[in-house]
Enzyme design. Structure first.
Site, mmCIF file in Angstrom:
data_model
loop_
_atom_site.group_PDB
_atom_site.id
_atom_site.type_symbol
_atom_site.label_atom_id
_atom_site.label_comp_id
_atom_site.label_asym_id
_atom_site.label_seq_id
_atom_site.Cartn_x
_atom_site.Cartn_y
_atom_site.Cartn_z
ATOM 1 N N LEU A 20 -4.798 2.006 -7.222
ATOM 2 C CA LEU A 20 -5.111 2.136 -5.893
ATOM 3 C C LEU A 20 -5.818 3.455 -5.539
ATOM 4 O O LEU A 20 -6.668 3.576 -4.803
ATOM 5 C CB LEU A 20 -3.889 1.949 -5.302
ATOM 6 N N TYR A 158 12.605 4.876 -4.941
ATOM 7 C CA TYR A 158 11.200 4.498 -4.369
ATOM 8 C C TYR A 158 11.429 4.209 -2.838
ATOM 9 O O TYR A 158 10.622 4.523 -2.024
ATOM 10 C CB TYR A 158 10.612 3.478 -5.162
ATOM 11 N N LYS A 162 9.507 6.048 0.235
ATOM 12 C CA LYS A 162 8.326 5.628 0.859
ATOM 13 C C LYS A 162 9.068 5.574 2.652
ATOM 14 O O LYS A 162 8.154 5.522 3.454
ATOM 15 C CB LYS A 162 8.221 4.109 0.535
ATOM 16 N N THR A 192 -1.446 -4.582 -9.106
ATOM 17 C CA THR A 192 -1.639 -3.160 -9.649
ATOM 18 C C THR A 192 -0.326 -3.601 -10.855
ATOM 19 O O THR A 192 0.192 -4.541 -10.944
ATOM 20 C CB THR A 192 -0.678 -2.073 -8.767
#
Length: 305
Positions: A20, A158, A162, A192
Site C-alpha cells: 500500500l 494493532y 489503529k 496485501t
C-alpha cells in the site's frame, strides 16, 4: 471533474517500499508531488524510488525505522534538503505481531505500538512543526484499519494502535485547523500480505495475479481490491480539492469509498438522583442495552456455490 495537480509539493510516505505504501507514493508522484520513500530495507527503498523515477516521477529514499523522534526528524529534513519543503505526510509504516491476549508478550505489544502509534505521532509532530513554519498549510494523511474501527481477534496491539490513530486524526484536525493543515485517517482494504493469509480470499487473489479481474461482490460488496485502488484517496486528500476535508476517517477499497462514523452515544436512560447497581440491572435489558453494538470485522459474504 477537477484536476488533481500536486506539482511543487513534497511528500513523505513512511513504509512505502512495497504494498500500500508504494501505491501511495506512486499515486502522489503521478500527480506531480516529489516523494521521500521510506523503508527499513535499503534495497527495497531504492527499488521503489527507481520504479517511481522510471515512471516519470521524482523520489528519493530515506532508510530508517519509524518510531523515534530522530527518525521523524530525518524524514522531514530529507524532504526539505531534497525538495525545499514538506506539504504532505502519509504515515503508512507498520508491522504485525498477532497473538491472543494471554499469549501476547510485552515485546509483541511494544513493537507494534512503537511503529504504528508512536511512529505516527513522532512523524506527524515533526511534519506539523515544519508545515507551520512554512505557513502554507499541508496535509497529514494517517493510515488506519478496520481493526481500529471495530476490533479484530488476535490483534490487541494493532487494533489499539489503529484506534489511537483515528483519535489522533480527530484531535489534530482541531489543533492544526488554524494553520490550514488538514488531518484525516484513511481505512484501506486491499489484497496485501496480511489479507492473503485469509483462506477465503486466496483463490481470488491468485486469479487476480493471473490477470483475472476481482468479481463485483468483492470490489463493491466487500470494498476489496488492489493497493492501487486505495491509492487514489491519497492525492485527493493532499490536494486543494480536499482543503475542506479534515478530521475524517475514510474507507476505500475496490470500487468503494465510504465515510466511517465517529463514536457517539446512541441510546440513553435516566434515573432521578442517579443510578444504583440494581437499577442498572433492571433497566439495562430494555433501555441502553436493548441493542448492543457488534464487535469485530464482519466476515466477507461470498456467493453460494
Amino acid at each position: 471533474m477537477p484536476t488533481i495537480d500536486l506539482t511543487g509539493k513534497a511528500a513523505v510516505v513512511t513504509g512505502s517500499g512495497r504494498g500500500l505504501g508504494l501505491a501511495y507514493a506512486h499515486a502522489l508522484a503521478a500527480h506531480g508531488a516529489s516523494v521521500v520513500v521510506n523503508d527499513v530495507d535499503e534495497a527495497v527503498a531504492e527499488a521503489a524510488v527507481k520504479s517511481i523515477t522510471e515512471a516519470g516521477g521524482k523520489a528519493v529514499a530515506e532508510v530508517v525505522p519509524v518510531g523515534t523522534a530522530e527518525a521523524a526528524d530525518r524524514l522531514v529534513a530529507r524532504a526539505v534538503e531534497e525538495f525545499g519543503r514538506l506539504d504532505v505526510l502519509v504515515t503508512n509504516a507498520g508491522i504485525l505481531r498477532d497473538k491472543v491476549l494471554w499469549k501476547m508478550t510485552d515485546d509483541d505489544f511494544d513493537a507494534v505500538i512503537t511503529t504504528h502509534l508512536k511512529g505516527t505521532f513522532t512523524c506527524a509532530r515533526a511534519a506539523a512543526v515544519r508545515m507551520r513554519e512554512q505557513g502554507e498549510g499541508g496535509s497529514l494523511i494517517l493510515v488506519g484499519s478496520p481493526a481500529g474501527q471495530r476490533g479484530n481477534f488476535g490483534q490487541t496491539n494493532y487494533a489499539a494502535a489503529k484506534a489511537g490513530i483515528a483519535a489522533m486524526a480527530r484531535t489534530w484536525s482541531m489543533e492544526l485547523g488554524r494553520a490550514n493543515i488538514t488531518v484525516n485517517a484513511i481505512v484501506p482494504v486491499a489484497a496485501t500480505a496480511m489479507t492473503e493469509t485469509i483462506p477465503a480470499f486466496t483463490p481470488y487473489i491468485e486469479a487476480m495475479r493471473n490477470g483475472e479481474p476481482l468479481p463485483d461482490f468483492l470490489r463493491k460488496g466487500e470494498g476489496f481490491g488492489t493497493p492501487e485502488d486505495c491509492a487514489a484517496l491519497v492525492p485527493f486528500l493532499a490536494s486543494e480539492a480536499a482543503r475542506g476535508v479534515t478530521g475524517q476517517c475514510i474507507g476505500i477499497g475496490g470500487d468503494k469509498v465510504a465515510l466511517w462514523s465517529h463514536p457517539q452515544e446512541i441510546r440513553a436512560a435516566y434515573a432521578d438522583g442517579g443510578w444504583t447497581p440494581g437499577a442498572l440491572a433492571d433497566a439495562w435489558p430494555t433501555s441502553v442495552g436493548a441493542e448492543p453494538q457488534s464487535v469485530g470485522i464482519p466476515a466477507p459474504k461470498f456467493p453460494e456455490a
